[in-house]
Design a protein around this motif. Structure first.
Motif, PDB file in Angstrom:
ATOM      1  N   PHE A  31       7.100  -3.565  -3.586  1.00  0.00           N
ATOM      2  CA  PHE A  31       7.239  -2.274  -2.906  1.00  0.00           C
ATOM      3  C   PHE A  31       7.530  -1.167  -3.915  1.00  0.00           C
ATOM      4  O   PHE A  31       6.996  -0.058  -3.811  1.00  0.00           O
TER       5      PHE A  31
ATOM      6  N   LYS B 129       4.395  -0.358  -5.967  1.00  0.00           N
ATOM      7  CA  LYS B 129       3.433   0.360  -5.132  1.00  0.00           C
ATOM      8  C   LYS B 129       3.843   1.821  -4.976  1.00  0.00           C
ATOM      9  O   LYS B 129       3.006   2.732  -5.025  1.00  0.00           O
ATOM     10  N   ASN B 130       5.137   2.055  -4.814  1.00  0.00           N
ATOM     11  CA  ASN B 130       5.628   3.426  -4.657  1.00  0.00           C
ATOM     12  C   ASN B 130       5.422   4.235  -5.940  1.00  0.00           C
ATOM     13  O   ASN B 130       5.064   5.413  -5.893  1.00  0.00           O
TER      14      ASN B 130
ATOM     15  N   LEU C 143       1.649   7.629   3.139  1.00  0.00           N
ATOM     16  CA  LEU C 143       1.578   6.221   2.730  1.00  0.00           C
ATOM     17  C   LEU C 143       2.880   5.785   2.051  1.00  0.00           C
ATOM     18  O   LEU C 143       3.321   4.639   2.219  1.00  0.00           O
ATOM     19  N   GLN C 144       3.487   6.709   1.298  1.00  0.00           N
ATOM     20  CA  GLN C 144       4.770   6.420   0.660  1.00  0.00           C
ATOM     21  C   GLN C 144       5.849   6.168   1.707  1.00  0.00           C
ATOM     22  O   GLN C 144       6.649   5.235   1.563  1.00  0.00           O
TER      23      GLN C 144
ATOM     24  N   ASN D  45       5.404   2.807   3.177  1.00  0.00           N
ATOM     25  CA  ASN D  45       5.791   1.770   2.215  1.00  0.00           C
ATOM     26  C   ASN D  45       7.308   1.591   2.193  1.00  0.00           C
ATOM     27  O   ASN D  45       7.815   0.458   2.142  1.00  0.00           O
TER      28      ASN D  45
ATOM     29  N   ARG E 200       8.404  -0.273   5.284  1.00  0.00           N
ATOM     30  CA  ARG E 200       8.140  -1.714   5.151  1.00  0.00           C
ATOM     31  C   ARG E 200       9.161  -2.365   4.221  1.00  0.00           C
ATOM     32  O   ARG E 200       9.603  -3.491   4.466  1.00  0.00           O
ATOM     33  N   LYS E 201       9.531  -1.653   3.174  1.00  0.00           N
ATOM     34  CA  LYS E 201      10.529  -2.139   2.217  1.00  0.00           C
ATOM     35  C   LYS E 201      11.873  -2.376   2.918  1.00  0.00           C
ATOM     36  O   LYS E 201      12.523  -3.406   2.724  1.00  0.00           O
TER      37      LYS E 201
END
Length: 236
Positions: free
Chosen positions: A135, A138-139, A164-165, A168, A171-172
């Protein structure tokens, strides 16, 4: 009479030896390959400050050991003073618990090569960190993409990446919550809640707090999580 005195002295010596061998309930041994001279500090955090529990001076050897009394499993830090730098790379964090723990690493890659064995809580936390890193990476990638979009004034792309951030991050946090719940029988669960998702909606922290096993609820981080949830609730 003579035999009784000998027996008494022998028993006293045995008791003395046993006391020496069982000092503390946490026994740490380790090896720092390539190290010949330096000082190691085993530390814990108390009110945001690192406090030294034990210091070990190494001169001509790379192996070390320490016996500590640990009331509850907690995150500790093995800090290396090389005498030349105080870099953050000189700090190995490990989730300690009563028993025998081994820490092995190298002088050249002190942090990267660190391997800790003997602690189930630490094993679980390493599993968490491995997945959580996905995560984070990806960030960072999206952060770079958003910066480039802003630089060329592509605001539509920047807004899309920002969305999208946010997804993310959600989800994290959801992953951390579920991970803590799935490991409710270990002290690492409330630690993750306090250190990784303390600013999440209190209802999720409350769920983790209520799911803790009785043993974990009475641990250092279990009590801290209960106090923290109560404090947040009282402020609403």
């Amino acid at each position: 009479m003579k035999k009784s005195i000998i027996a008494f002295v022998t028993l006293a010596l045995l008791v003395s030896c046993n006391k020496t061998e069982t000092t503390g309930n946490l026994h740490i041994t380790g090896n720092i390959k390539g190290l010949k001279k330096g000082t190691l500090y085993i530390q814990r955090i108390v009110d945001t400050t690192l406090v030294v529990l034990d210091s070990i001076t190494l001169d001509g050897t790379s192996t070390f050991k320490s016996d500590l009394d640990l009331k509850s499993p907690e995150m500790l830090y093995l800090s290396l003073d090389r005498g030349t730098t105080n870099s953050l790379d000189n700090n190995i964090s490990f989730f300690a618990e009563p028993g025998n723990i081994t820490i092995e690493t190298t002088l050249d890659h002190y942090l990267a090569d660190a391997k800790v064995t003997g602690s189930k809580n630490n094993e679980i936390f390493e599993e968490y960190k491995k997945i959580n890193m996905g995560f984070t990476d990806k960030n960072l990638t999206m952060l770079e993409q958003r910066f480039k979009a802003i630089k060329i004034q592509n605001l539509k792309a920047a807004d899309s990446i920002s969305a999208l951030q946010d997804a993310n991050i959600k989800r994290k946090y959801l992953f951390a919550t579920n991970f803590a719940l799935n490991n409710r029988d270990y002290e690492v669960a409330p630690y993750i809640a306090l250190s990784e998702i303390y600013d999440i909606n209190v209802k999720y922290l409350d769920t983790i707090q209520k799911a803790m096993s009785p043993k974990v609820a009475q641990s250092l981080y279990g009590k801290k999580l209960t106090e923290y949830v109560s404090k947040v609730k009282s402020q609403k």
